[in-house]
Design an enzyme around this catalytic site. Structure first.
Site, PDB file in Angstrom:
ATOM      1  N   HIS A  93       0.548  -1.333   0.076  1.00 40.27           N
ATOM      2  CA  HIS A  93      -0.308  -0.576   0.461  1.00 40.27           C
ATOM      3  C   HIS A  93       0.916   1.213  -0.347  1.00 40.27           C
ATOM      4  O   HIS A  93       0.804   1.919  -0.852  1.00 40.27           O
ATOM      5  CB  HIS A  93      -1.202   0.089   1.275  1.00 40.27           C
ATOM      6  CG  HIS A  93      -1.457   0.846   1.117  1.00 40.27           C
ATOM      7  ND1 HIS A  93      -2.612   1.765   0.702  1.00 40.27           N
ATOM      8  CD2 HIS A  93      -1.525   2.503   2.331  1.00 40.27           C
ATOM      9  CE1 HIS A  93      -3.370   2.501   0.992  1.00 40.27           C
ATOM     10  NE2 HIS A  93      -2.590   2.908   2.250  1.00 40.27           N
ATOM     11  N   ARG A 127       2.644   1.430  -3.277  1.00 42.20           N
ATOM     12  CA  ARG A 127       1.151   1.987  -4.121  1.00 42.20           C
ATOM     13  C   ARG A 127       0.913   3.650  -4.484  1.00 42.20           C
ATOM     14  O   ARG A 127       0.645   4.061  -5.859  1.00 42.20           O
ATOM     15  CB  ARG A 127       0.020   1.355  -4.095  1.00 42.20           C
ATOM     16  CG  ARG A 127      -0.631   1.637  -5.534  1.00 42.20           C
ATOM     17  CD  ARG A 127      -2.141   0.637  -5.734  1.00 42.20           C
ATOM     18  NE  ARG A 127      -1.733  -0.687  -5.028  1.00 42.20           N
ATOM     19  CZ  ARG A 127      -2.408  -1.367  -3.203  1.00 42.20           C
ATOM     20  NH1 ARG A 127      -2.425  -0.683  -3.164  1.00 42.20           N
ATOM     21  NH2 ARG A 127      -1.833  -2.547  -3.637  1.00 42.20           N
ATOM     22  N   ARG A 152      12.527  12.414  16.977  1.00 39.09           N
ATOM     23  CA  ARG A 152      11.981  13.126  15.682  1.00 39.09           C
ATOM     24  C   ARG A 152      10.478  12.476  15.605  1.00 39.09           C
ATOM     25  O   ARG A 152       9.539  13.574  15.235  1.00 39.09           O
ATOM     26  CB  ARG A 152      12.318  12.527  14.368  1.00 39.09           C
ATOM     27  CG  ARG A 152      13.662  12.709  13.753  1.00 39.09           C
ATOM     28  CD  ARG A 152      14.370  11.549  12.784  1.00 39.09           C
ATOM     29  NE  ARG A 152      13.530  12.133  11.325  1.00 39.09           N
ATOM     30  CZ  ARG A 152      14.114  13.328  10.944  1.00 39.09           C
ATOM     31  NH1 ARG A 152      14.742  14.429  11.642  1.00 39.09           N
ATOM     32  NH2 ARG A 152      13.067  13.679   9.719  1.00 39.09           N
ATOM     33  N   ASN A 153       9.806  11.950  16.108  1.00 43.06           N
ATOM     34  CA  ASN A 153       8.583  11.464  16.803  1.00 43.06           C
ATOM     35  C   ASN A 153       7.416  12.754  17.368  1.00 43.06           C
ATOM     36  O   ASN A 153       6.811  12.705  16.953  1.00 43.06           O
ATOM     37  CB  ASN A 153       7.901   9.675  16.366  1.00 43.06           C
ATOM     38  CG  ASN A 153       7.031   9.459  16.727  1.00 43.06           C
ATOM     39  OD1 ASN A 153       5.902   9.432  15.755  1.00 43.06           O
ATOM     40  ND2 ASN A 153       6.233   9.312  17.990  1.00 43.06           N
TER      41      ASN A 153
END
Length: 387
Positions: free
Chosen positions: A176, A179, A290-291
């Site tokens: 996913h 894509r 960073r999160n």
């Protein structure tokens, strides 16, 4: 003598007929024991009509005729019992006894092997791909050993089923994520062909998607490498954790300032020596920082703190002022491509925390998360020290 022999043989060896003269001698061999002859005479004197004891006169000789069981020996009794004139009852008893013993042994073997057959059937089902099979309930009345074995079998199939499910989810998520940028790149190429004047703009979009794909592939390779391999002994060195966190904080401060955030680092005065791969640890902590920066609101702050805990452990705490996580989603937040339902911001692929978790696990430590009040998320690293 012939009559006496016939009488003894007709009795099957159980009783023997004797005809004893006045000197205690029997007319035919074998001679009866003196004690038996004395007992027979005594009984006849007590009761002349005693059954089985007679005194007769043959050719002028007085004979004492009586029947008695000869003195038995084990060998003689065994031969008579096994190979006597009428042994058919013994062999019938042997046949019946062996038949009953064989039936009991068959039933016992069937009863004992029943859990094994159930376990074998369950293994065949699992080998054919049916990992939903569970057998602990069907063996609850078996022995303790089989119960424990069935519980471990159920635990094994459940773990394998979960691993395969995670693998399938990982493949689905990867496909996913690949894509979407590929679809955008195809659209940009088609627009550039139809409108040449849009080519520079479309190339910029394509370049951005290529960078995203490159970052995604890099994260996947990092996660797979950490998941599948053990740390190389050449990469394991002793280093100061405080220096590593201070350098990481300086690098993250530029990004924090550009987003209107503050970042602080609280470290002890003395050094904290740990052994491991500093690059792996830096990657893990950087992903968590960073999160935290990504989900902290403008004007918020991210706090990094390290200290020595008891039992030769060191802990690193990273706190933010973001929305936190849904409590039900915290156990799954370290799985690949997992995003919180209340985190609508951010452009990550959900691999950062998974990489951090795997990196810390490879170093022999743990990574946990919990919500903090009134809002925010606290991530705690726990690592062994060299003290």
């Amino acid at each position: 003598s012939q009559w006496l022999s016939k009488q003894s043989s007709a009795d099957g060896g159980g009783l023997r007929t004797y005809a004893v003269d006045s000197n205690g001698r029997n007319l035919i061999d074998p001679q009866p024991p003196a004690a038996i002859v004395a007992l027979a005479r005594s009984e006849l004197e007590k009761s002349p009509s005693a059954s089985g004891i007679k005194r007769i006169n043959v050719e002028g000789k007085h004979l004492l005729v009586f029947s008695a069981k000869p003195q038995a020996t084990f060998i003689a009794e065994s031969r008579r019992y096994f190979f006597g004139p009428r042994p058919s009852r013994f062999w019938i008893n042997c046949f019946i006894s062996l038949t009953v013993a064989a039936l009991c042994a068959f039933w016992l073997a069937w009863w004992i092997s029943r859990p094994v057959r159930k376990l074998e059937k369950a293994m065949d089902q699992a080998a054919s791909g049916d990992l939903s099979v569970r057998i602990s309930g069907t063996l609850s009345h078996s022995s303790y050993e089989f119960q424990q074995l069935s519980i471990r079998f159920d635990r094994m199939t459940e773990t394998i089923e979960q691993l395969l499910e995670r693998q399938q989810n990982l493949f689905h998520s990867v496909s996913h994520e690949l894509r979407s940028p590929l679809a955008r790149m195809n659209c940009a190429i088609e627009l550039a062909r139809r409108s040449p004047e849009l080519t520079p703009k479309m190339l910029d979009h394509i370049e951005g998607d290529v960078r995203k794909l490159d970052r995604l592939v890099g994260d996947l390779l990092t996660y797979t490498r950490l998941k599948a391999s053990v740390p190389d002994s050449d990469d394991v060195i002793e280093f100061d954790l405080c220096d590593l966190l201070a350098e990481l904080t300086d690098n993250a401060r530029i990004e924090a300032t550009s987003h209107g955030l503050a970042i602080t680092c609280d470290l002890p005065q003395s050094e904290i020596l740990i052994k491991g791969n500093p690059q792996v640890l830096a990657h893990a902590v950087e992903n968590v920082v960073r999160n935290a920066l990504r989900f902290s609101p403008t004007g918020g702050s991210v706090r990094i703190k390290a200290w020595l805990a008891k039992e030769r452990l060191v802990q690193i705490l990273v706190e933010d002022d973001g929305p936190g996580m849904n409590p039900g989603e915290i156990p799954r937040m370290f799985e690949p491509f997992t995003r919180g339902s209340n985190q609508s911001t951010g452009s990550g692929y959900g691999l950062g925390l998974a990489i951090a978790k795997q990196a810390i696990t490879q170093m022999g430590g743990t990574l946990s998360a919990k919500n903090k009040k009134p809002h925010g998320l606290a991530m705690t690293f726990t690592l062994p020290t060299n003290l």
